[in-house]
Write a protein that holds these residues in place. Structure first.
Motif, PDB file in Angstrom:
ATOM      1  N   HIS A   1     -12.247   2.179   5.771  1.00  0.00           N
ATOM      2  CA  HIS A   1     -10.947   2.549   6.324  1.00  0.00           C
ATOM      3  C   HIS A   1     -10.176   3.400   5.318  1.00  0.00           C
ATOM      4  O   HIS A   1     -10.104   3.070   4.130  1.00  0.00           O
ATOM      5  CB  HIS A   1     -10.138   1.299   6.659  1.00  0.00           C
ATOM      6  CG  HIS A   1     -10.746   0.485   7.764  1.00  0.00           C
ATOM      7  ND1 HIS A   1     -10.468  -0.851   7.950  1.00  0.00           N
ATOM      8  CD2 HIS A   1     -11.597   0.832   8.756  1.00  0.00           C
ATOM      9  CE1 HIS A   1     -11.136  -1.304   9.002  1.00  0.00           C
ATOM     10  NE2 HIS A   1     -11.833  -0.299   9.499  1.00  0.00           N
TER      11      HIS A   1
ATOM     12  N   GLN B   1      -7.051   3.818   4.789  1.00  0.00           N
ATOM     13  CA  GLN B   1      -5.909   3.190   4.132  1.00  0.00           C
ATOM     14  C   GLN B   1      -6.307   2.290   2.969  1.00  0.00           C
ATOM     15  O   GLN B   1      -5.475   1.955   2.119  1.00  0.00           O
ATOM     16  CB  GLN B   1      -5.071   2.399   5.143  1.00  0.00           C
ATOM     17  CG  GLN B   1      -5.770   1.219   5.789  1.00  0.00           C
ATOM     18  CD  GLN B   1      -6.490   1.576   7.070  1.00  0.00           C
ATOM     19  OE1 GLN B   1      -6.886   2.719   7.262  1.00  0.00           O
ATOM     20  NE2 GLN B   1      -6.642   0.605   7.957  1.00  0.00           N
ATOM     21  N   ASP B   2      -7.595   1.922   2.910  1.00  0.00           N
ATOM     22  CA  ASP B   2      -8.058   1.058   1.831  1.00  0.00           C
ATOM     23  C   ASP B   2      -8.328   1.822   0.533  1.00  0.00           C
ATOM     24  O   ASP B   2      -8.669   1.203  -0.483  1.00  0.00           O
ATOM     25  CB  ASP B   2      -9.339   0.326   2.250  1.00  0.00           C
ATOM     26  CG  ASP B   2      -9.106  -0.661   3.383  1.00  0.00           C
ATOM     27  OD1 ASP B   2      -7.944  -1.085   3.559  1.00  0.00           O
ATOM     28  OD2 ASP B   2     -10.063  -0.995   4.100  1.00  0.00           O
TER      29      ASP B   2
ATOM     30  N   GLN C   1      -3.426   1.142  14.926  1.00  0.00           N
ATOM     31  CA  GLN C   1      -3.747   0.038  14.028  1.00  0.00           C
ATOM     32  C   GLN C   1      -3.769   0.497  12.578  1.00  0.00           C
ATOM     33  O   GLN C   1      -3.282  -0.201  11.679  1.00  0.00           O
ATOM     34  CB  GLN C   1      -5.098  -0.580  14.401  1.00  0.00           C
ATOM     35  CG  GLN C   1      -5.432  -1.868  13.651  1.00  0.00           C
ATOM     36  CD  GLN C   1      -4.548  -3.029  14.070  1.00  0.00           C
ATOM     37  OE1 GLN C   1      -4.296  -3.226  15.249  1.00  0.00           O
ATOM     38  NE2 GLN C   1      -4.069  -3.801  13.108  1.00  0.00           N
ATOM     39  N   MET C   2      -4.321   1.681  12.329  1.00  0.00           N
ATOM     40  CA  MET C   2      -4.341   2.220  10.969  1.00  0.00           C
ATOM     41  C   MET C   2      -2.930   2.478  10.470  1.00  0.00           C
ATOM     42  O   MET C   2      -2.597   2.167   9.313  1.00  0.00           O
ATOM     43  CB  MET C   2      -5.151   3.524  10.928  1.00  0.00           C
ATOM     44  CG  MET C   2      -5.244   4.166   9.551  1.00  0.00           C
ATOM     45  SD  MET C   2      -3.812   5.164   9.017  1.00  0.00           S
ATOM     46  CE  MET C   2      -3.925   6.569  10.136  1.00  0.00           C
TER      47      MET C   2
ATOM     48  N   VAL D   1      -0.078   1.045  11.357  1.00  0.00           N
ATOM     49  CA  VAL D   1       0.606  -0.221  11.076  1.00  0.00           C
ATOM     50  C   VAL D   1       0.047  -0.871   9.816  1.00  0.00           C
ATOM     51  O   VAL D   1       0.811  -1.372   8.974  1.00  0.00           O
ATOM     52  CB  VAL D   1       0.485  -1.164  12.288  1.00  0.00           C
ATOM     53  CG1 VAL D   1       1.002  -2.560  11.944  1.00  0.00           C
ATOM     54  CG2 VAL D   1       1.258  -0.604  13.474  1.00  0.00           C
ATOM     55  N   GLU D   2      -1.279  -0.881   9.658  1.00  0.00           N
ATOM     56  CA  GLU D   2      -1.880  -1.482   8.468  1.00  0.00           C
ATOM     57  C   GLU D   2      -1.476  -0.723   7.199  1.00  0.00           C
ATOM     58  O   GLU D   2      -1.270  -1.330   6.140  1.00  0.00           O
ATOM     59  CB  GLU D   2      -3.400  -1.515   8.603  1.00  0.00           C
ATOM     60  CG  GLU D   2      -3.892  -2.530   9.637  1.00  0.00           C
ATOM     61  CD  GLU D   2      -5.407  -2.580   9.724  1.00  0.00           C
ATOM     62  OE1 GLU D   2      -6.067  -1.862   8.941  1.00  0.00           O
ATOM     63  OE2 GLU D   2      -5.919  -3.335  10.572  1.00  0.00           O
ATOM     64  N   THR D   3      -1.354   0.595   7.305  1.00  0.00           N
ATOM     65  CA  THR D   3      -0.929   1.382   6.148  1.00  0.00           C
ATOM     66  C   THR D   3       0.508   1.063   5.782  1.00  0.00           C
ATOM     67  O   THR D   3       0.842   0.889   4.599  1.00  0.00           O
ATOM     68  CB  THR D   3      -1.075   2.886   6.442  1.00  0.00           C
ATOM     69  OG1 THR D   3      -2.448   3.181   6.738  1.00  0.00           O
ATOM     70  CG2 THR D   3      -0.645   3.722   5.247  1.00  0.00           C
TER      71      THR D   3
ATOM     72  N   ASP E   1       2.069  -1.738   6.368  1.00  0.00           N
ATOM     73  CA  ASP E   1       2.082  -3.091   5.795  1.00  0.00           C
ATOM     74  C   ASP E   1       1.586  -3.085   4.360  1.00  0.00           C
ATOM     75  O   ASP E   1       2.159  -3.741   3.473  1.00  0.00           O
ATOM     76  CB  ASP E   1       1.222  -4.029   6.644  1.00  0.00           C
ATOM     77  CG  ASP E   1       1.826  -4.319   8.004  1.00  0.00           C
ATOM     78  OD1 ASP E   1       3.030  -4.039   8.195  1.00  0.00           O
ATOM     79  OD2 ASP E   1       1.085  -4.807   8.892  1.00  0.00           O
ATOM     80  N   TYR E   2       0.491  -2.352   4.109  1.00  0.00           N
ATOM     81  CA  TYR E   2      -0.076  -2.299   2.759  1.00  0.00           C
ATOM     82  C   TYR E   2       0.919  -1.671   1.777  1.00  0.00           C
ATOM     83  O   TYR E   2       1.130  -2.197   0.668  1.00  0.00           O
ATOM     84  CB  TYR E   2      -1.374  -1.497   2.767  1.00  0.00           C
ATOM     85  CG  TYR E   2      -1.908  -1.241   1.379  1.00  0.00           C
ATOM     86  CD1 TYR E   2      -2.512  -2.260   0.639  1.00  0.00           C
ATOM     87  CD2 TYR E   2      -1.791   0.026   0.800  1.00  0.00           C
ATOM     88  CE1 TYR E   2      -2.968  -2.019  -0.657  1.00  0.00           C
ATOM     89  CE2 TYR E   2      -2.262   0.266  -0.474  1.00  0.00           C
ATOM     90  CZ  TYR E   2      -2.848  -0.757  -1.200  1.00  0.00           C
ATOM     91  OH  TYR E   2      -3.309  -0.527  -2.476  1.00  0.00           O
TER      92      TYR E   2
ATOM     93  N   GLU F   1       3.626  -4.032   0.896  1.00  0.00           N
ATOM     94  CA  GLU F   1       3.147  -5.048  -0.040  1.00  0.00           C
ATOM     95  C   GLU F   1       3.081  -4.509  -1.473  1.00  0.00           C
ATOM     96  O   GLU F   1       3.245  -5.268  -2.429  1.00  0.00           O
ATOM     97  CB  GLU F   1       1.763  -5.541   0.382  1.00  0.00           C
ATOM     98  CG  GLU F   1       1.754  -6.344   1.676  1.00  0.00           C
ATOM     99  CD  GLU F   1       0.348  -6.606   2.178  1.00  0.00           C
ATOM    100  OE1 GLU F   1      -0.608  -6.163   1.491  1.00  0.00           O
ATOM    101  OE2 GLU F   1       0.192  -7.231   3.239  1.00  0.00           O
TER     102      GLU F   1
ATOM    103  N   VAL G   1       0.243  -1.442  19.063  1.00  0.00           N
ATOM    104  CA  VAL G   1      -0.542  -2.524  18.506  1.00  0.00           C
ATOM    105  C   VAL G   1      -0.103  -3.861  19.089  1.00  0.00           C
ATOM    106  O   VAL G   1      -0.925  -4.728  19.436  1.00  0.00           O
ATOM    107  CB  VAL G   1      -0.429  -2.542  16.965  1.00  0.00           C
ATOM    108  CG1 VAL G   1      -1.106  -3.780  16.388  1.00  0.00           C
ATOM    109  CG2 VAL G   1      -1.055  -1.279  16.383  1.00  0.00           C
TER     110      VAL G   1
END
Length: 252
Positions: free
Chosen positions: A193, A195-196, A217-218, A220-222, A224-225, A228, A246
């Protein structure tokens, strides 16, 4: 009432097995917009051979697409991926030079905010289209560093690669990283992915502006990451609708 324009398809180019580029030209109207912003294509549902059950009661189909060309001319350029059951993408992929298309004025939330800040563009699939336009602007006008992260399933489906590689070759402060989720054995770059891999290439994430577009989804995950990692929300820019997609567990 939203202003609309009738434009003519000047050229069609097959970029990848699923993506076509369309050059659309107006008859005298100059398109002024911020690079990264999108238009909406409009047409009657009866004209499309594809069916979208979620909107089958609507007579008109309206879909957003981003211009990869820079503003200030009578032309815009759209790169559109065809989805097997996509109402608008199927209709657009059947357009040929000489056909006319109705589009709206361009707008939206994705555009460069600070040309002096380091900028990271994070995209998957055709979410790269606004990033292409912003990257072109940044290398001309920006004063910091820029890094373009492009996630796709394999090399065959990466579009505008020649453009991105040329920008990286011409501008020392512009870098591009391709991340493949279904890479073959010959691929030597990052996998998984997109974003990882941000932290693998960027120092001090909190000092960068992030522009993110692609699969909801990418996005939103980005977000969130980055939260953090202590990156301020004020430095992360998306269109703004992805969270709802999502949450609803729906697909375009």
């Amino acid at each position: 009432m939203t202003d609309t324009h009738e434009v003519t398809v000047r050229s069609v180019h097959q970029m990848t097995p699923t993506v076509k580029q369309f050059v659309l030209e107006s008859d005298g109207h100059r398109f002024d917009f911020a690079p990264g912003q999108h238009t909406h294509v409009r047409f009657d549902r009866a004209e499309s051979p594809a069916e979208d059950d979620a909107e089958s009661g609507d007579d008109e189909v309206v879909r957003p697409y981003t211009s990869t060309a820079t503003p200030g001319t009578e032309r815009i350029t759209l790169a559109i991926k065809r989805y097997p059951d996509g109402t608008a993408s199927t209709w657009m992929h059947e357009r040929e030079p000489g056909d006319t298309v109705e589009i709206e004025e361009l707008g939206g939330n994705l555009y460069l905010r600070d040309l002096d800040a380091d900028a990271a563009f994070v995209a998957t699939g055709t979410g790269a289209t606004p990033m292409i336009a912003m990257a072109k602007q940044y290398v001309r006008e920006g004063t910091g560093r820029a890094h373009f992260f492009f996630g796709e399933k394999d090399e065959e489906h990466v579009f505008y690669r020649e453009t991105l590689d040329q920008l990286a070759a011409d501008y020392p402060d512009f870098e591009v990283t391709y991340v493949l989720s279904e890479a073959d054995d010959d691929w030597e770059g990052p996998e998984g992915h997109v974003q990882d891999h941000l932290d693998d290439y960027l120092d001090d994430l909190g000092s960068w502006d992030f522009y993110v577009c692609g699969v909801p989804q990418m996005v939103v995950e980005t977000q969130d990451y980055l939260a953090e990692q202590g990156v301020s929300d004020s430095r992360v820019y998306v269109e703004g609708w992805e969270g709802d997609e999502v949450s609803d567990d729906s697909e375009e």
